[in-house]
Enzyme design. Structure first.
Site, PDB file in Angstrom:
ATOM      1  N   HIS A  43      21.697  61.000  -9.377  1.00  0.00           N
ATOM      2  CA  HIS A  43      22.254  60.835 -10.720  1.00  0.00           C
ATOM      3  C   HIS A  43      21.887  62.069 -11.539  1.00  0.00           C
ATOM      4  CE1 HIS A  43      18.054  59.553 -11.009  1.00  0.00           C
ATOM      5  NE2 HIS A  43      18.110  60.090 -12.217  1.00  0.00           N
ATOM      6  N   HIS A 130      21.135  69.497 -14.493  1.00  0.00           N
ATOM      7  CA  HIS A 130      21.068  69.633 -13.046  1.00  0.00           C
ATOM      8  C   HIS A 130      20.901  68.260 -12.420  1.00  0.00           C
ATOM      9  CE1 HIS A 130      16.810  69.461 -14.216  1.00  0.00           C
ATOM     10  NE2 HIS A 130      16.582  68.977 -12.997  1.00  0.00           N
TER      11      HIS A 130
END
Length: 204
Positions: A43, A130
């Site tokens: 995620h 990220h």
């Protein structure tokens, strides 16, 4: 009074998850000293909240809803395998964000501001978008792992349509963390100047 370990995140599509799983299968044997993230746990974290009183999860969702109300749905492009602090001596291995980066930063910044009145400390560093693949101890990557990372610096992955934010509970265990959805809020479908009607879903 019980506490739950929570964070707010953007979920990824199954298509993107499968592509990332293929990367993990390739890099896994080369990074034997790396704690890789399980594919089902992949995620993009927007805000780590830490231990939260269970009864306050509703207030957190309301705050997330306010931040989401001001943000339009957008597409997110994931590109390239990277590492902090460097590919030669990686501590954190990650997938970068290309398209939609500014939108993701804006969303994370709004969430940071929205939960601050609830007592959650503001971030002292700018949000760096990220998706974490794994973490390892300090030291050189080794020639095979470093070569594999450099060969994948420009890889592109299927676009992710970001339409909401999920509040997750993290349950720590001997086999690694298990994530459970506590609730989800939807972004504004019509953009920042569009419709403001919101949808909030509480997951039991």
């Amino acid at each position: 009074m019980g506490h739950v370990r929570c964070f707010a995140a953007v979920e990824i599509s199954q298509e993107t998850r499968r592509a990332l799983e293929a990367i993990l299968e390739t890099l896994g044997p080369l990074g034997w000293d790396t704690r890789w993230v399980k594919p089902e746990n992949l995620h993009l974290t927007l805000k780590f909240l830490g231990d939260v009183e269970e009864q306050r999860s509703g207030s957190v969702l309301e705050a997330l809803e306010g931040a989401a109300r001001e943000t339009r749905a957008f597409c997110l492009g994931l590109k390239g395998v990277g590492a902090f602090p460097s590919l030669g001596r990686p501590r954190v291995l990650w997938i970068g964000v290309d398209q939609g980066r500014e939108d993701l930063v804006r969303l994370a910044t709004r969430i940071d501001a929205a939960v601050a009145p609830l007592g959650f400390a503001r971030e002292d560093r700018p949000f760096s978008p990220h998706l974490t693949l794994g973490r390892r101890q300090p030291g050189p990557a080794g020639p095979e792992l470093e070569r594999a990372l450099r060969e994948r610096e420009t890889l592109r992955f299927p676009l992710v349509k970001v339409e909401g934010v999920t509040l997750f509970r993290s349950i720590l265990g001997p086999g690694g963390p298990v994530y459970r959805r506590l609730g989800q809020v939807a972004l504004a479908p019509g953009g920042e100047d569009g419709p403001k009607e919101q949808t909030r879903e509480v997951v039991e």
